[in-house]
Write a protein that holds these residues in place. Structure first.
Motif: not given
Length: 219
Positions: A62-87
């Motif tokens: 599982p992706i570590s929750l503590e890293w999700i803010p950095a991932i979203c910031d670097v890849l310019h994506c929303d958390v909802g995108y990572l969870f597959g809520d929208y394409p």
């Protein structure tokens, strides 16, 4: 998200979304970007490796929750995108595509980067274009030009291919009717191009008129 109670499905979905968001960025390069990101968890930086990223993408871990803010910031994506809520990578882009039928690239061109300072300018220009009395004519000419140009180029390429396949150029015997067809399509494309240029001249004239009215009203 469907299967939200199934941990493995969630891991695999998020891993696939992460990989898609990474795009052409190499894993080692992304690791460095994540480590250097201001939202990265300081206490976990030493644990971030290309192998760890790989296991996240494969859905093995599982992706570590503590890293999700950095991932979203670097890849310019929303958390909802990572969870597959929208394409698309952001809710905003997804909503625009869903409502208008525009492509993600077109949606991104409309809104641009919210931090670049030009978003309002883009929106103002698009508002003018979309309600302009002459824009519908311009749209029509764009479609007509694309169709005519496509036909002309296709015929020209077919002729070039025929000639290139000849063993001896002296064997080439021009097909008069085919050459006339190419000329007709080329003339049609040129006419569309001319009409399209006139349509945008009308848009400029309309813009000048609007500006003159606005200045007059404001005294």
């Amino acid at each position: 998200m469907k299967g939200i109670n199934d941990t493995k499905i969630v891991q695999q979905k998020m891993g696939a979304q992460l990989k898609a968001a990474r795009g052409k960025i190499k894993r080692p390069a992304l690791v460095q970007l994540l480590i250097c990101n201001k939202k990265a968890p300081v206490e976990s930086k030493a644990e971030m490796t290309a192998e760890r990223l790989k296991q996240w993408e494969y859905g093995n871990n599982p992706i570590s929750l503590e890293w999700i803010p950095a991932i979203c910031d670097v890849l310019h994506c929303d958390v909802g995108y990572l969870f597959g809520d929208y394409p698309e990578k952001t809710r905003e882009i997804s909503d625009i595509c869903s409502i208008t039928g525009l492509s993600p690239a077109a949606a991104k061109a409309i809104i641009g980067d919210k931090y670049d300072g030009f978003r309002d300018t883009r929106i103002e220009a698009l508002n003018f274009l979309l309600v302009s009395a002459n824009f519908e004519n311009a749209l029509h000419e764009i479609i007509m030009f694309k169709d005519a140009e496509r036909e002309a180029v296709s015929l020209e390429r077919a002729r070039e291919k025929t000639i290139s396949n000849l063993r001896d150029i002296s064997e080439y015997h021009p097909n008069v009717s085919f050459l006339e067809m190419i000329s007709d399509k080329r003339r049609a494309a040129d006419l569309c191009e001319y009409n399209l240029s006139k349509s945008f001249v009308f848009l400029i004239e309309e813009l000048r008129r609007i500006i003159d009215e606005e200045v007059s009203q404001n005294g």
